[in-house]
Write an enzyme that holds these catalytic residues in place. Sequence first.
Site, PDB file in Angstrom:
ATOM      1  N   GLU A 128       0.842  -1.197   0.000  1.00 12.93           N
ATOM      2  CA  GLU A 128       0.000   0.000   0.000  1.00 12.93           C
ATOM      3  C   GLU A 128       0.870   1.238   0.000  1.00 12.93           C
ATOM      4  O   GLU A 128       2.034   1.182   0.418  1.00 12.93           O
ATOM      5  CB  GLU A 128      -0.886   0.002   1.255  1.00 12.93           C
ATOM      6  CG  GLU A 128      -0.066   0.144   2.538  1.00 12.93           C
ATOM      7  CD  GLU A 128      -0.832  -0.244   3.793  1.00 12.93           C
ATOM      8  OE1 GLU A 128      -1.096  -1.452   3.965  1.00 12.93           O
ATOM      9  OE2 GLU A 128      -1.128   0.658   4.588  1.00 12.93           O
ATOM     10  N   LYS A 130       2.804   4.550   0.969  1.00 14.55           N
ATOM     11  CA  LYS A 130       3.266   5.138   2.217  1.00 14.55           C
ATOM     12  C   LYS A 130       2.930   6.624   2.132  1.00 14.55           C
ATOM     13  O   LYS A 130       3.516   7.369   1.342  1.00 14.55           O
ATOM     14  CB  LYS A 130       4.775   4.934   2.381  1.00 14.55           C
ATOM     15  CG  LYS A 130       5.297   5.448   3.706  1.00 14.55           C
ATOM     16  CD  LYS A 130       6.737   5.038   3.910  1.00 14.55           C
ATOM     17  CE  LYS A 130       7.224   5.314   5.310  1.00 14.55           C
ATOM     18  NZ  LYS A 130       7.196   6.724   5.675  1.00 14.55           N
ATOM     19  N   ASP A 132       2.749  10.450   2.935  1.00 21.13           N
ATOM     20  CA  ASP A 132       3.719  11.365   3.528  1.00 21.13           C
ATOM     21  C   ASP A 132       2.991  12.428   4.355  1.00 21.13           C
ATOM     22  O   ASP A 132       2.811  13.560   3.923  1.00 21.13           O
ATOM     23  CB  ASP A 132       4.554  12.014   2.419  1.00 21.13           C
ATOM     24  CG  ASP A 132       5.836  12.610   2.973  1.00 21.13           C
ATOM     25  OD1 ASP A 132       6.099  12.437   4.178  1.00 21.13           O
ATOM     26  OD2 ASP A 132       6.561  13.245   2.191  1.00 21.13           O
ATOM     27  N   TYR A 240      -4.792   2.811   8.423  1.00 19.72           N
ATOM     28  CA  TYR A 240      -4.037   1.665   7.919  1.00 19.72           C
ATOM     29  C   TYR A 240      -3.462   0.762   9.014  1.00 19.72           C
ATOM     30  O   TYR A 240      -2.767  -0.203   8.732  1.00 19.72           O
ATOM     31  CB  TYR A 240      -2.906   2.112   6.990  1.00 19.72           C
ATOM     32  CG  TYR A 240      -1.964   3.126   7.603  1.00 19.72           C
ATOM     33  CD1 TYR A 240      -1.133   2.781   8.662  1.00 19.72           C
ATOM     34  CD2 TYR A 240      -1.918   4.439   7.135  1.00 19.72           C
ATOM     35  CE1 TYR A 240      -0.287   3.707   9.235  1.00 19.72           C
ATOM     36  CE2 TYR A 240      -1.071   5.377   7.701  1.00 19.72           C
ATOM     37  CZ  TYR A 240      -0.256   5.000   8.751  1.00 19.72           C
ATOM     38  OH  TYR A 240       0.571   5.912   9.328  1.00 19.72           O
ATOM     39  N   LYS A 328      11.083   2.672  -0.257  1.00 18.10           N
ATOM     40  CA  LYS A 328      11.031   4.106  -0.531  1.00 18.10           C
ATOM     41  C   LYS A 328      11.275   4.401  -2.011  1.00 18.10           C
ATOM     42  O   LYS A 328      12.008   3.682  -2.686  1.00 18.10           O
ATOM     43  CB  LYS A 328      12.096   4.828   0.303  1.00 18.10           C
ATOM     44  CG  LYS A 328      11.962   4.621   1.808  1.00 18.10           C
ATOM     45  CD  LYS A 328      10.723   5.265   2.390  1.00 18.10           C
ATOM     46  CE  LYS A 328      10.893   6.738   2.655  1.00 18.10           C
ATOM     47  NZ  LYS A 328      11.680   7.041   3.839  1.00 18.10           N
ATOM     48  N   CYS A 435      41.193  20.970  15.623  1.00 12.79           N
ATOM     49  CA  CYS A 435      39.764  21.169  15.889  1.00 12.79           C
ATOM     50  C   CYS A 435      39.431  22.651  15.759  1.00 12.79           C
ATOM     51  O   CYS A 435      40.065  23.484  16.410  1.00 12.79           O
ATOM     52  CB  CYS A 435      39.422  20.670  17.288  1.00 12.79           C
ATOM     53  SG  CYS A 435      37.740  21.119  17.777  1.00 12.79           S
ATOM     54  N   CYS A 438      38.432  24.083  19.446  1.00 17.04           N
ATOM     55  CA  CYS A 438      39.325  24.226  20.597  1.00 17.04           C
ATOM     56  C   CYS A 438      40.801  24.182  20.220  1.00 17.04           C
ATOM     57  O   CYS A 438      41.663  24.359  21.085  1.00 17.04           O
ATOM     58  CB  CYS A 438      39.026  23.157  21.649  1.00 17.04           C
ATOM     59  SG  CYS A 438      39.516  21.495  21.150  1.00 17.04           S
ATOM     60  N   CYS A 459      38.386  15.316  17.198  1.00 18.35           N
ATOM     61  CA  CYS A 459      39.101  16.229  18.074  1.00 18.35           C
ATOM     62  C   CYS A 459      39.551  15.443  19.305  1.00 18.35           C
ATOM     63  O   CYS A 459      38.780  14.675  19.877  1.00 18.35           O
ATOM     64  CB  CYS A 459      38.152  17.354  18.472  1.00 18.35           C
ATOM     65  SG  CYS A 459      38.680  18.261  19.916  1.00 18.35           S
ATOM     66  N   CYS A 465      37.013  20.594  25.065  1.00 20.36           N
ATOM     67  CA  CYS A 465      36.498  21.138  23.802  1.00 20.36           C
ATOM     68  C   CYS A 465      35.080  21.672  24.003  1.00 20.36           C
ATOM     69  O   CYS A 465      34.161  20.916  24.309  1.00 20.36           O
ATOM     70  CB  CYS A 465      36.501  20.065  22.716  1.00 20.36           C
ATOM     71  SG  CYS A 465      35.823  20.664  21.163  1.00 20.36           S
TER      72      CYS A 465
END
Length: 718
Positions: A128, A130, A132, A240, A328, A435, A438, A459, A465
């Site tokens: 069936e 799907k 949205d 459903y 999908k 990083c 930091c 990092c 950090c």
Amino acid sequence: MSAPEPIPVAELTSRQARAEHKRLAEAVEAADIAYHQNDAPTMDDAAFDALRRRLVAIEAAFPALKASSSASAKVGAKASGKFAKIRHRVPMLSLDNAFTDEAVAEFVQRVHRFLGRRDDEAIAFTAEPKIDGLSLSLRYEKGALVHAATRGDGEEGEDVTVNARTIAEIPQTLSGSDVPDIAEVRGEVYLGHADFAGINERQREKGLPEFANPRNAAAGSLRQLDATITASRPLRFFAYAWGEMPELPAPTQSGVVEVFGRWGFRTNPLMARCETVEALIARYRLIESQRATLGYDIDGVVYKVDDLSLQARLGFVSRAPRWAIAHKFPAELATTVLEAIEIQVGRTGALSPVARLRPVTVGGVVVTNATLHNEDYIRGYDSKGERIRDGEPPDIRVGDTVTVKRAGDVIPRVAAVDLSKRPADAKPYAFPTLCPACGSHATREINPRSGKEDAVRRCTGGLICPAQAVERLKHFVSRDALDIDGLGDKQIEFFHGDPDLPVKEPADIFTLAARDAANLKKLKDKEGFGAQSVAKLFAAIEERRTPPLNRFIFGLGIRHIGETNARLLARHYGSFEALRAAGLAAADPASPERQELDAIDGVGPTVVEALTDFFGEPHNEELLDRLLAQVMPQPLEAVASASPVAGKIVVFTGALERMTRDEAKAMAERLGAKVAGSVSSKTDLLVAGPGAGSKLKDAQKHGVQVIDEAGWFDLVGG
Ligand code: IVH
């Protein structure tokens, strides 16, 4: 009623509206009193609802009338400014996804294997669309709608009953002699394309922001504190699925949905029953070919095992049923220019490259950022020099014209580069080795087991950090963790940098109110806050001082401890103290605590290492002490405490006849037992089939109770 057709609301003069509004408001109020206070209804639900719908529609068209009405208060804004929560008696699950025909074939195969069926023994599935939209659970008692709840986190949703009552396609009462006393019907609320366009046109006219797509518009329309707004939006509903329903009206998925149709729901006409993978795929292609002309958004096709007794045997893994999958539709593509690459530092120190894009619409949504995954993905080669992306050129540069791909809710990603459009001066991207937050070194770890270099650069700053600290805090308060209303990413960033009310670690959240009370400069006087929002925030924090244990564990952000593992640990250890003690002691590989941890089914060496690392780190110990002085995690509700094997450690061995090993394990877990892979002195029960060997001996050695498969079914009943 034999009254003449009412004048359409849009054609009412304001005078007519005022008169009719007064009449309706009085009628609604009288009926309400008759029903609720006198237990003597003066009209049936359908008539009552028709009245109320019209009242709400008039108020939507003539907002000035709202203030004058007491009846409308019942459908209007709640004083609290948010929805009440409703706990789902049966959790609302999500679906696993399949993106290829092969993945669908594997799904069908998995179902066969789990049930111990040969590949040529057909199992029927439904296919069936799907839809949205957003899922909604409707609870009917004795045929009357009593509650409507959104999905929320699957366990607890928002009470949108008042709003749902304004949706014409949701029956207020169910018709039919086979309607059970309790029936929770679930399905999707959505908006049609034409209605979506109309809503956006009105938004434009009023100078209000437009919705990005029908799904957002449907969600925004349903989750309205002012139900008159919901009433003015033509929301639709397909049924459903179901939640609590002690007496099912049919033995199959397709049968129950057909009955829903008779009860008064709209069900999707494209649903079909298929017996082979080929038939499922053919149905998928058919639905896909009609996608553009359906008039509403769908994002795939859902396949479900039709026979409900097989569904029950298949059960669930984590949050998704084993008996269903969403196939999908392929991702949507668009082309735009990559204007910059930014590096974000995550909770575990991972440096993630994000593409800043010239805004472009992909499948109805404006996209400005997309993921570039990691360093290798940008360069186009992995650390061994293997190409990792199809297409030319191998690398991605700032200034490139790129293809952006977006599939459903997934974060959009940069999928390909158009080399013919590459600017002459574009330079290869140099991924930072420090990083950006930091300045610590950022390195790629070598996985001790595989010997391979990790794709992710991290990092090494750890607790110093600030980016990691902020991300950890965001994670701690996020929806699947402590879920503190009004404390989102923006607020965490604010408090982390605020000199007056700093929040540097989780415990600080719970001292906010007390510290604010002691401060001269009050939070309510700061920009973006007001007395009301501060009071609400503090109340929400207060409410979360006793979080469910699994959410608390998940919120700590221990590496490799996602929601599933957090729940597993919460179930196994029962309290945070027990988990913490075990995590500390298990650092010694010879300890009984380590053996117990190793024996938990689903906990592998990576998780064990992550736990012992986390609990053994002195800094974390202090942080936990401070946090536990503020909050009290609550053990998981004894979901299955009524079962005779709840809390027991069970081992299966030998051949089983009535169920496969996977099925046995899933069943035991559903009943609250822990399934272990080996027998120790902690084992409570060994279920041994023919051919049992060393485990049977171990059980005898440790004096563990041994039963056979029939004994198991006697014990658990069924
Ligand atoms: S069945 C236990 N059927 O998809 C299975 N879901 O990705 C419950 N959805 O939360 C879901 N159309 O909101 C099912 N025909 C359909 C659906 C559907 C849309 C949504 C639903 C669910 C989500 C999972």
